[in-house]
Scaffold this active site. Structure first.
Site, PDB file in Angstrom:
ATOM      1  N   HIS A 252      29.977  30.649  27.619  1.00 40.69           N
ATOM      2  CA  HIS A 252      31.091  31.194  28.391  1.00 40.69           C
ATOM      3  C   HIS A 252      31.328  30.239  29.562  1.00 40.69           C
ATOM      4  CE1 HIS A 252      33.112  33.992  31.186  1.00 40.69           C
ATOM      5  NE2 HIS A 252      33.336  34.784  30.163  1.00 40.69           N
TER       6      HIS A 252
ATOM      7  N   GLN B 117      25.662  39.282  27.508  1.00 41.63           N
ATOM      8  CA  GLN B 117      25.964  39.975  26.251  1.00 41.63           C
ATOM      9  C   GLN B 117      24.689  40.454  25.561  1.00 41.63           C
ATOM     10  OE1 GLN B 117      28.964  40.749  25.476  1.00 41.63           O
ATOM     11  NE2 GLN B 117      30.109  39.395  26.818  1.00 41.63           N
TER      12      GLN B 117
END
Lengths: 405, 148
Positions: free
Chosen positions: A119, A199
């Site tokens: 990310h 996550q």
């Protein structure tokens, strides 16, 4: 796992006159009553600024804040609550890591290793650090299945980087990285290991001590908690050695005109008034997840993701990305229908999915797509939600002139 | 699908728009150009490059390239059809008219000057998609900003 849907008031809010089918939990999760009430209750009964009040209310607010810290430590297997630093979220945690660790460890020509599935929040801070320090930033590639190329990772370690930063779970592909093995290899090469767990912590039972991560970051709002609170977990020895990130109140011991000494960890990294209500809400979220059981949460998501892959793969022209074994995230494209058009069309059926590059442009380039559509699952999702998505995707096919299969 | 009628989607994804999406007009680049502007929409990743060939205040030729959703691509394609051969003043008037249509003006939506771009009137019902429809027009505005 017990069905928790009744605890989530927002799931009763209609969208375009339909039932909300929320499939964007990788972006942020919805909140159960227990979390909403914990935050409200804090403001109703406990609010005071922490750590410096002599009066009873300030003492109790401080206790609530430090209790939350202990709850976080227990939840992720941190042996010492002093290793739990509260921040705004994963992004701030990783910026703290890059800035502080960078000043401690990185000199001109030193290596920093990241992966192609990061990310942007676990990429840009390292880019900034590398530019500032004239360091060498290296990106480890992925296999065609969307898993980390471990051989490439080993080769990168041969150049003995100072820092290795990688995600635990990919926010696009759902790939679960073998963190313990990657951390062991990095340590053998003498590198400090920074893991983006945004996550992972919401979806898997995570034990940072067993994983061997030196610094591990995650967000409250992706695990049923409030927005604006996140965590950087570190080994106390490393955090002790790291210089402060933000300067200000709360993080000092004594202040002279031109110098200062700093508070012990974790407060050294918590300048300014912290998000106490956020921490209290995060503790409630942890209690909620603990009662559901993280093994049950993971099993529920695994079953649902398997069902989703099966349902979606049956749609003509639909292409799935990422490996078979994965967390509760499914990225896909459908024929020549752009993901933004897909998101608009399924929204008309009350189905909320995300479309775009998912803050992972290097990964999108490797997948050779400008964007994907992404559905992500959590404790409140059901097979009916997956069916609603599949039905809405058939509607998209029809609108774009494709015949029903 | 019958439910598509009431939600505006059938209008949003009507045949003319899908046709421009799948077979964009004036696609590519101009070797001889007087301006080249690349615009991206960072929130969604749509990218568009617009080449203009201006001669004496008239748009002699125009090409665009890029990638994005059906609305951004169809809108850019329709725009190139509209502005080719027009003077800068005329093109600016069209841009203003198109913006009005995106703000929901029924009057603009019936303005024959907007040609096939009138098919995009329904985008106004989808506020998050208006920026998609405006991407090409924004590139035009940037291309012509420094001209009288």
């Amino acid at each position: 796992m017990r069905d928790p849907r009744a605890d989530f008031p927002i799931l009763g809010e209609p969208v375009h006159g339909r039932r909300l089918v929320y499939l964007d939990s990788a972006a942020t999760t919805q909140k159960p009553r227990q979390v909403i009430e914990a935050v409200a209750d804090y403001y109703r009964r406990l609010n005071a600024n922490v750590h410096r009040g002599a009066y009873d209310l300030a003492v109790r607010a401080t206790e609530a804040y430090e209790d939350a810290r202990a709850a976080v430590a227990a939840f992720v297997g941190a042996p010492d609550p002093r290793g739990v630093v509260f921040v705004r979220g994963t992004t701030e945690a990783l910026n703290l890591a890059a800035s502080s660790l960078g000043r401690l460890k990185v000199r001109a020509g030193d290596g920093i290793v990241v992966t192609a599935m990061e990310h942007h929040s676990n990429l840009i801070p390292w880019q900034l650090l590398a530019q500032e320090r004239a360091a060498r930033l290296e990106m480890v590639e992925l296999t065609p299945q969307g898993e980390l190329d471990v051989d490439g990772y080993r080769r990168a370690l041969e150049r003995r980087p100072k820092i290795v930063a990688f995600t635990h779970v990919s926010n696009v592909l759902g790939t679960i990285n073998p963190v313990a093995e990657l951390a062991r290899l990095a340590h053998e090469a003498g590198a400090v290991v920074v893991v983006d767990g945004a996550q992972a912590v919401p979806h898997l039972a995570v034990n940072v001590a067993e994983l061997g991560a030196d610094l591990y970051a995650f967000s409250g709002h992706k695990m049923l908690g409030p927005m604006g609170v996140g965590v950087l977990v570190g080994t106390p020895e490393l955090l002790d050695a790291m210089p402060p990130y933000h300067g200000g109140g709360e993080m000092i011991r004594t202040v002279q005109d031109t110098t200062a000494t700093y508070a012990p960890i974790p407060h050294k990294f918590e300048a300014g008034t912290p998000n106490v209500a956020g921490a209290v809400g995060l503790k409630a979220a942890i209690a909620y997840l603990g009662a559901l059981g993280m093994a049950e949460v993971a099993a529920h998501e695994r079953a649902l993701t398997g069902y989703a892959r099966e349902r979606l793969a049956a749609i003509e022209g639909l292409r799935l990305y990422g490996p078979e074994e994965r967390a509760g995230v499914v990225s896909f494209t459908l024929a020549d229908i752009h993901p933004h058009d897909l998101a608009t069309i399924v929204d008309s059926e009350g189905v909320a999915i995300r479309a775009g590059h998912h803050c992972a442009q290097p990964l999108m380039r490797r997948l050779d797509v400008p964007a994907t559509a992404r559905a992500s699952f959590y404790v409140y999702n059901t097979r009916e939600d997956v069916d609603a998505l599949a039905g809405a995707l058939e509607k998209a096919r029809a609108l774009f002139g494709y015949a029903r299969a | 699908m019958p439910e598509a009628e009431g939600d505006g989607l059938a209008e949003l994804y009507q045949e003319l728009i899908l046709d421009h999406y799948r077979r964009p007009r004036n696609q590519g680049s101009l070797e001889a150009h007087t301006s080249r502007v690349a615009l991206a929409n960072p929130t969604c990743g749509d990218e568009l490059e617009l080449d203009l060939l201006l001669e004496g205040g008239t748009i002699r030729d125009v090409r665009f390239s890029g990638h994005g959703c059906s609305i951004s691509q169809a809108s850019a394609s329709m725009m190139t059809q509209l502005i080719k051969g027009k003077t800068l003043d005329e093109a600016r008037r069209l841009a203003a008219r198109f913006s009005e249509m995106m703000r929901g003006s029924a009057d603009a939506a019936h303005d024959r000057a907007l040609g096939e771009a009138r098919a995009l009137a329904g985008v106004a019902r989808f506020p998050v998609r208006v920026k998609c429809a405006l991407l090409g027009w924004s590139a035009l505005e940037e291309s012509t900003r420094d001209h009288p």
